[in-house]
Design an enzyme around this catalytic site. Structure first.
Site, PDB file in Angstrom:
ATOM      1  N   SER A 141       0.824  -1.208   0.000  1.00  0.00           N
ATOM      2  CA  SER A 141       0.000   0.000   0.000  1.00  0.00           C
ATOM      3  C   SER A 141       0.855   1.254   0.000  1.00  0.00           C
ATOM      4  O   SER A 141       0.353   2.333  -0.284  1.00  0.00           O
ATOM      5  CB  SER A 141      -0.873   0.029   1.251  1.00  0.00           C
ATOM      6  N   GLU A 149      -3.800  -0.017  -8.973  1.00  0.00           N
ATOM      7  CA  GLU A 149      -2.722   0.945  -9.226  1.00  0.00           C
ATOM      8  C   GLU A 149      -1.496   0.181  -9.693  1.00  0.00           C
ATOM      9  O   GLU A 149      -1.127  -0.831  -9.070  1.00  0.00           O
ATOM     10  CB  GLU A 149      -2.354   1.645  -7.910  1.00  0.00           C
TER      11      GLU A 149
HETATM   12  N1  LIG Z   1      -6.508  -4.351   3.559  1.00  0.00           N
HETATM   13  C1  LIG Z   1      -6.625  -3.475   2.576  1.00  0.00           C
HETATM   14  O1  LIG Z   1      -7.640  -2.778   2.421  1.00  0.00           O
HETATM   15  C2  LIG Z   1      -5.505  -3.355   1.574  1.00  0.00           C
HETATM   16  C3  LIG Z   1      -5.759  -2.717   0.358  1.00  0.00           C
HETATM   17  C4  LIG Z   1      -4.725  -2.649  -0.595  1.00  0.00           C
HETATM   18  C5  LIG Z   1      -3.485  -3.185  -0.287  1.00  0.00           C
HETATM   19  N2  LIG Z   1      -3.269  -3.789   0.922  1.00  0.00           N
HETATM   20  C6  LIG Z   1      -1.953  -4.365   1.182  1.00  0.00           C
HETATM   21  O2  LIG Z   1      -2.027  -5.768   0.949  1.00  0.00           O
HETATM   22  C7  LIG Z   1      -1.101  -6.437   1.818  1.00  0.00           C
HETATM   23  C8  LIG Z   1      -1.833  -7.494   2.626  1.00  0.00           C
HETATM   24  O3  LIG Z   1      -2.842  -6.876   3.385  1.00  0.00           O
HETATM   25  P1  LIG Z   1      -4.064  -7.711   3.998  1.00  0.00           P
HETATM   26  O4  LIG Z   1      -5.050  -6.704   4.460  1.00  0.00           O
HETATM   27  O5  LIG Z   1      -4.475  -8.789   3.067  1.00  0.00           O
HETATM   28  O6  LIG Z   1      -3.343  -8.377   5.279  1.00  0.00           O
HETATM   29  P2  LIG Z   1      -3.840  -9.613   6.145  1.00  0.00           P
HETATM   30  O7  LIG Z   1      -3.271  -9.408   7.492  1.00  0.00           O
HETATM   31  O8  LIG Z   1      -5.322  -9.811   5.995  1.00  0.00           O
HETATM   32  O9  LIG Z   1      -3.150 -10.878   5.438  1.00  0.00           O
HETATM   33  C9  LIG Z   1      -1.770 -11.103   5.405  1.00  0.00           C
HETATM   34  C10 LIG Z   1      -1.513 -12.589   5.277  1.00  0.00           C
HETATM   35  O10 LIG Z   1      -0.107 -12.800   5.077  1.00  0.00           O
HETATM   36  C11 LIG Z   1       0.259 -13.957   5.813  1.00  0.00           C
HETATM   37  N3  LIG Z   1       1.702 -13.932   6.035  1.00  0.00           N
HETATM   38  C12 LIG Z   1       2.412 -13.278   6.991  1.00  0.00           C
HETATM   39  N4  LIG Z   1       3.729 -13.490   6.820  1.00  0.00           N
HETATM   40  C13 LIG Z   1       3.859 -14.305   5.749  1.00  0.00           C
HETATM   41  C14 LIG Z   1       4.972 -14.875   5.074  1.00  0.00           C
HETATM   42  N5  LIG Z   1       6.224 -14.640   5.475  1.00  0.00           N
HETATM   43  N6  LIG Z   1       4.738 -15.664   4.000  1.00  0.00           N
HETATM   44  C15 LIG Z   1       3.475 -15.924   3.588  1.00  0.00           C
HETATM   45  N7  LIG Z   1       2.384 -15.397   4.192  1.00  0.00           N
HETATM   46  C16 LIG Z   1       2.576 -14.595   5.250  1.00  0.00           C
HETATM   47  C17 LIG Z   1      -0.577 -13.901   7.070  1.00  0.00           C
HETATM   48  O11 LIG Z   1      -0.687 -15.189   7.681  1.00  0.00           O
HETATM   49  C18 LIG Z   1      -1.913 -13.397   6.522  1.00  0.00           C
HETATM   50  O12 LIG Z   1      -2.752 -14.461   6.140  1.00  0.00           O
HETATM   51  C19 LIG Z   1      -0.434  -5.342   2.652  1.00  0.00           C
HETATM   52  O13 LIG Z   1       0.759  -4.953   2.021  1.00  0.00           O
HETATM   53  C20 LIG Z   1      -1.444  -4.216   2.606  1.00  0.00           C
HETATM   54  O14 LIG Z   1      -0.845  -2.962   2.807  1.00  0.00           O
HETATM   55  C21 LIG Z   1      -4.266  -3.896   1.859  1.00  0.00           C
END
Ligand SMILES: NC(=O)c1ccc[n+]([C@@H]2O[C@H](COP(=O)([O-])OP(=O)(O)OC[C@H]3O[C@@H](n4cnc5c(N)ncnc54)[C@H](O)[C@@H]3O)[C@@H](O)[C@H]2O)c1
Length: 320
Positions: free
Chosen positions: A150, A190
């Protein structure tokens, strides 16, 4: 040499590195993406994997270090597919086929045969750079290495693929495909390039996102890029309004919802995004610009300390 001339020279070299590996036209290159890898089965990773399986119809190797996250994610995928079938947006056969394309694993090494990988682990810079350093070793030499970050610099993530900054063999294939939440619903994505990203990587990423049914917008590699540069200070200001007593949470959300024609107010949106993700993005905006206008709200930090991370933890500004 000016910054832009230097960056163009780097890009030209990156472009040459990449040209060897994928077809000459972007559409053809995207069509050659026959297998996708997704790292992180959380709310974003699961959504990306499911949409790719459904719309682009590619097999997806879905990696998460937590078996519990994989189980939770796949259960959610079943629920989403079932909903689409019951609303007659999807046939039973297509739903079954999409579900069967999702291949979960807890082993990163299973990404050794993917053409394109999208990382969606938590917004922690060291975690992402470690993963990209490994991806450069594990994935085939033609694979596009995309991040869903993000806010973290793509240039920095790309640099983590090598110890030699002049070696662009993997760094030129790093890009951000920043999907919006919830991925099955939001059309926007994006596309952010690092200094090292090749033209072919950009073209292939854009075309693959289109295969997933998304509408790409390009952004420079600047803190927060476009979407979060605009969105997060808005959410943060709403939290400051709450903590300083300018308004109650319902009033803050209602005025924005009913006054600016958005489907949910900023505090509810923060709960859906994840309070920890919001804090992580504000920390990047604040840390990388040093500009006090990006200071994270005290309440935002406290909520993360409390473990009130929004919808995913059952409690945020609202209870779930
Ligand atoms: N939540 C949002 O609205 C949103 C929107 C756009 C982008 N993002 C970005 O997307 C990414 C993920 O966000 P999210 O909300 O899905 O997070 P989340 O916490 O829901 O999911 C993250 C997942 O990654 C796993 N994980 C942790 N360490 C790991 C590793 N070393 N190898 C493999 N898996 C691993 C966790 O177990 C978890 O299931 C972040 O970079 C966030 O900034 C989030």
């Amino acid at each position: 040499m000016s910054f832009s001339a230097a960056s163009k020279q780097v890009l030209r070299r990156a472009s040459t590195v990449q040209r060897r590996q994928f077809s000459s036209t972007p559409v053809a290159a995207a069509a050659e993406v026959k297998k996708l890898g997704v790292i992180g089965a959380g709310q974003m990773g699961l959504g990306i994997a499911l949409v790719a399986a459904q719309r682009a119809q590619v097999p997806v190797t879905l990696i998460d270090t937590s078996q519990a996250s994989i189980d939770k994610g796949l259960k959610f995928a079943d629920k989403l597919l079932e909903k689409d079938v019951s609303k007659q947006r999807l046939s039973r056969e297509d739903a079954t086929a999409a579900r069967e394309r999702l291949k979960p694993s807890t082993q990163m090494d299973d990404l050794s045969d993917v053409d394109f990988v999208i990382e969606a682990v938590p917004e922690i810079p060291d975690l992402k750079t470690k993963i990209f350093s490994r991806l450069a070793q594990i994935c085939p030499s033609h694979a596009i290495l995309a991040t869903n970050t993000s806010s973290i610099s793509i240039t920095r993530i790309a640099a983590s693929t090598t110890k030699n900054p002049t070696d662009l063999s993997a760094a030129s294939r790093v890009i951000s495909t920043h999907f919006m939440n919830p991925v099955p619903v939001q059309k926007g994505v994006e596309i952010i390039t690092g200094l090292q990203t090749s033209d072919e990587t950009v073209d292939t990423a854009i075309e693959f996102c289109k295969r997933m049914g998304k509408i790409p917008s390009r952004s420079a590699d600047s803190p927060g890029f476009l979407a979060n540069r605009i969105l997060m200070p808005y959410i943060n200001e709403a939290i400051i309004c709450l903590e300083t007593g300018v308004g109650a949470k319902e009033d803050i959300d209602n005025i924005m919802k009913n006054g600016t024609n958005v489907p949910m107010g900023p505090l509810q949106l923060a709960d859906f995004i994840g309070i920890d993700t919001c804090l992580a993005i504000m920390n990047v905006l604040y840390g990388e610009t040093g500009d006090s206008k990006y200071r994270p709200a005290v309440l935002l930090r406290k909520m993360v300390d409390a473990g009130w991370l929004g919808k995913k933890s059952g409690k945020g500004f609202y209870d779930y």
